[in-house]
Design a protein around this motif. Structure first.
Motif, short mmCIF file in Angstrom:
data_model
loop_
_atom_site.label_atom_id
_atom_site.label_comp_id
_atom_site.label_asym_id
_atom_site.label_seq_id
_atom_site.Cartn_x
_atom_site.Cartn_y
_atom_site.Cartn_z
N MET A 78 92.20 47.34 23.64
CA MET A 78 90.87 47.92 23.87
C MET A 78 90.70 48.10 25.38
O MET A 78 90.86 47.16 26.15
N GLY A 79 90.37 49.29 25.73
CA GLY A 79 90.18 49.60 27.15
C GLY A 79 88.81 49.17 27.64
O GLY A 79 87.95 48.75 26.86
N ILE A 80 88.62 49.28 28.92
CA ILE A 80 87.35 48.87 29.52
C ILE A 80 86.19 49.76 29.06
O ILE A 80 85.08 49.29 28.86
N MET A 81 86.47 51.05 28.81
CA MET A 81 85.41 51.95 28.37
C MET A 81 84.94 51.59 26.96
O MET A 81 83.74 51.60 26.67
N GLU A 82 85.91 51.25 26.10
CA GLU A 82 85.53 50.85 24.75
C GLU A 82 84.73 49.56 24.76
O GLU A 82 83.78 49.38 24.00
N MET A 83 85.13 48.63 25.65
CA MET A 83 84.42 47.36 25.75
C MET A 83 82.99 47.59 26.25
O MET A 83 82.03 47.00 25.73
N LEU A 84 82.83 48.45 27.24
CA LEU A 84 81.49 48.76 27.75
C LEU A 84 80.64 49.43 26.68
O LEU A 84 79.44 49.12 26.54
N ALA A 85 81.25 50.34 25.92
CA ALA A 85 80.52 51.01 24.85
C ALA A 85 80.08 50.01 23.78
O ALA A 85 78.95 50.07 23.26
N ILE A 110 75.74 46.87 21.32
CA ILE A 110 75.14 45.59 20.89
C ILE A 110 73.79 45.39 21.55
O ILE A 110 72.82 44.98 20.91
N GLN A 111 73.70 45.71 22.86
CA GLN A 111 72.43 45.55 23.56
C GLN A 111 71.36 46.48 22.99
O GLN A 111 70.21 46.08 22.81
#
Length: 61
Positions: A1-8, A13-14
């Motif tokens: 999982m890339g950083i963009m997917e993690m941020l998304a 969730i928020q």
């Protein structure tokens, strides 16, 4: 999982948590308003009954 997917994922969730919080807040406010109206109606009933009681007691004197 890339950083963009993690941020998304974190943003999703928020956003869902915020929407849930807002929904609960709105429900709570409506519930409190309904409870307040019910208590006001009971207080008015009590006042009416109390006035009738006082009139009866005054008449008996």
């Amino acid at each position: 999982m890339g950083i963009m997917e993690m941020l998304a994922l974190i943003l999703g969730i928020q956003v869902s948590g915020g929407a849930l919080f807002l929904g609960v807040l709105i429900w709570g406010m409506r519930h409190m308003a309904e409870t307040s109206r019910r208590l006001d109606a009971k207080a008015a009933d009590f006042d009416k009954e109390h006035a009738r009681f006082l009139r009866t007691m005054h008449r008996l004197r």
